[in-house]
Write a protein that holds these residues in place. Structure first.
Motif, short mmCIF file in Angstrom:
data_model
loop_
_atom_site.label_atom_id
_atom_site.label_comp_id
_atom_site.label_asym_id
_atom_site.label_seq_id
_atom_site.Cartn_x
_atom_site.Cartn_y
_atom_site.Cartn_z
N THR A 165 33.72 37.00 36.46
CA THR A 165 34.37 36.68 37.73
C THR A 165 34.38 37.91 38.62
O THR A 165 34.45 39.04 38.15
N HIS A 215 43.31 33.75 39.47
CA HIS A 215 43.21 34.28 38.11
C HIS A 215 44.53 34.70 37.50
O HIS A 215 44.56 34.99 36.30
N TYR A 244 40.60 28.35 40.70
CA TYR A 244 39.48 29.28 40.66
C TYR A 244 39.09 29.68 42.08
O TYR A 244 39.95 30.12 42.86
#
Length: 283
Positions: free
Chosen positions: A187, A95, A148
């Motif tokens: 997330t 991220h 990711y």
């Protein structure tokens, strides 16, 4: 007449300088002991590291992502005995800095003129590798990888391919930090965790383990194997770099050992592909 195509076998590589940092296991010595069942979690947890690669003023201003990444990167280089200025590097994060991006989005939505230039500067995904190359004077190739939930495996594959192709060592650094604000709804990243190691193309006196690696197809249902140690289980899901736990548990078992290899480790790269790893003791 039918023919069979034999897939080339990737060359054996060698791991040097494993490094690890999370507040409850602040350093590879602590993590290795805990993963072997010979140590306990830090209580109270350690405060954020203060990487000496940075000048004091930069150290104070650096976000958590930079502090974490540079702490383990420096530890890996010291343990490998190599000069950081000469070693190519791959930094991987799912991220980047979620806290800064949350701040930027909130500030732009409410008072755009108050946006901090320093925080904007630190919001880019390659901020940590930029600080590292500047701080160490490294002019070798540097990459920032994001994939990711598969970011650690993708970074490891990138570093392994680069090492095998160029026949030179590569520093791999993985790090992630907690989600804050509205991003928590999309997330799951709940804490600080960073790992690093050097991948080399030949064995040296600093080799911690040999690494055989390959790509294998999957049915899309796979996930990294559950950690074996109680210490590692406390870190499951802490952030996307937790995918590295199986590899570092295996390193803890084989490092300095004359025993046999453990079970293969599979790290998903996508719904149909995984990176299979097999560690052997260095001796």
């Amino acid at each position: 007449m039918s023919t069979t195509t034999t897939r080339p076998v990737p060359p054996t590589l060698y791991i040097e300088g494993p490094a690890f940092w999370t507040p409850t296991l602040p350093g590879w010595d602590a993590a290795r002991a805990a993963f072997r069942g010979e140590g306990t979690l830090a209580d109270p947890p350690a405060k954020r590291p203060s990487p000496q690669v940075l000048a004091p003023a930069e150290r104070r201003r650096a976000p958590d992502t930079v502090a974490l990444a540079l702490e383990v990167a420096a530890a890996a280089m010291v343990a490998s005995g190599r000069n950081a200025a000469d070693v190519p590097c791959v930094f991987t994060s799912a991220h980047g800095d979620l806290s800064i991006n949350d701040y930027m989005c909130g500030t732009l939505a409410t008072d755009p003129k108050m946006l901090s230039p320093t925080k904007f500067h630190n919001s880019v995904h390659n901020a940590a590798v930029g600080y590292w190359t500047i701080g160490t004077g490294c002019m070798a190739a540097s990459n920032a990888v994001s994939a990711y939930e598969h970011s650690f495996a993708s970074g490891l594959l990138e570093a392994a391919v680069q090492c095998a192709a160029d026949q030179e060592p590569v520093l791999l650094v993985g790090y992630d930090t907690p989600t804050v604000g509205p991003l928590t709804s999309v997330t799951d990243s709940r804490g600080l965790l960073a790992v690093a190691l050097v991948i080399a193309h030949e064995r040296t006196e600093r080799t911690a383990a040999s690494l055989d690696w390959s790509l294998v197809g999957t049915d899309g249902t796979g996930a990294p194997a559950a950690p074996r140690s109680a210490a590692a289980r406390t870190l499951v899901g802490i952030n996307p770099m937790a995918d590295a736990l199986g590899l570092f548990e295996a390193l803890a078992q084989v490092e300095g050992s004359a025993g046999s290899a453990g079970a293969p480790i599979e790290l998903p790269l996508s719904g149909t592909l995984a990176l299979r790893l097999q560690l052997q003791p260095a001796g």
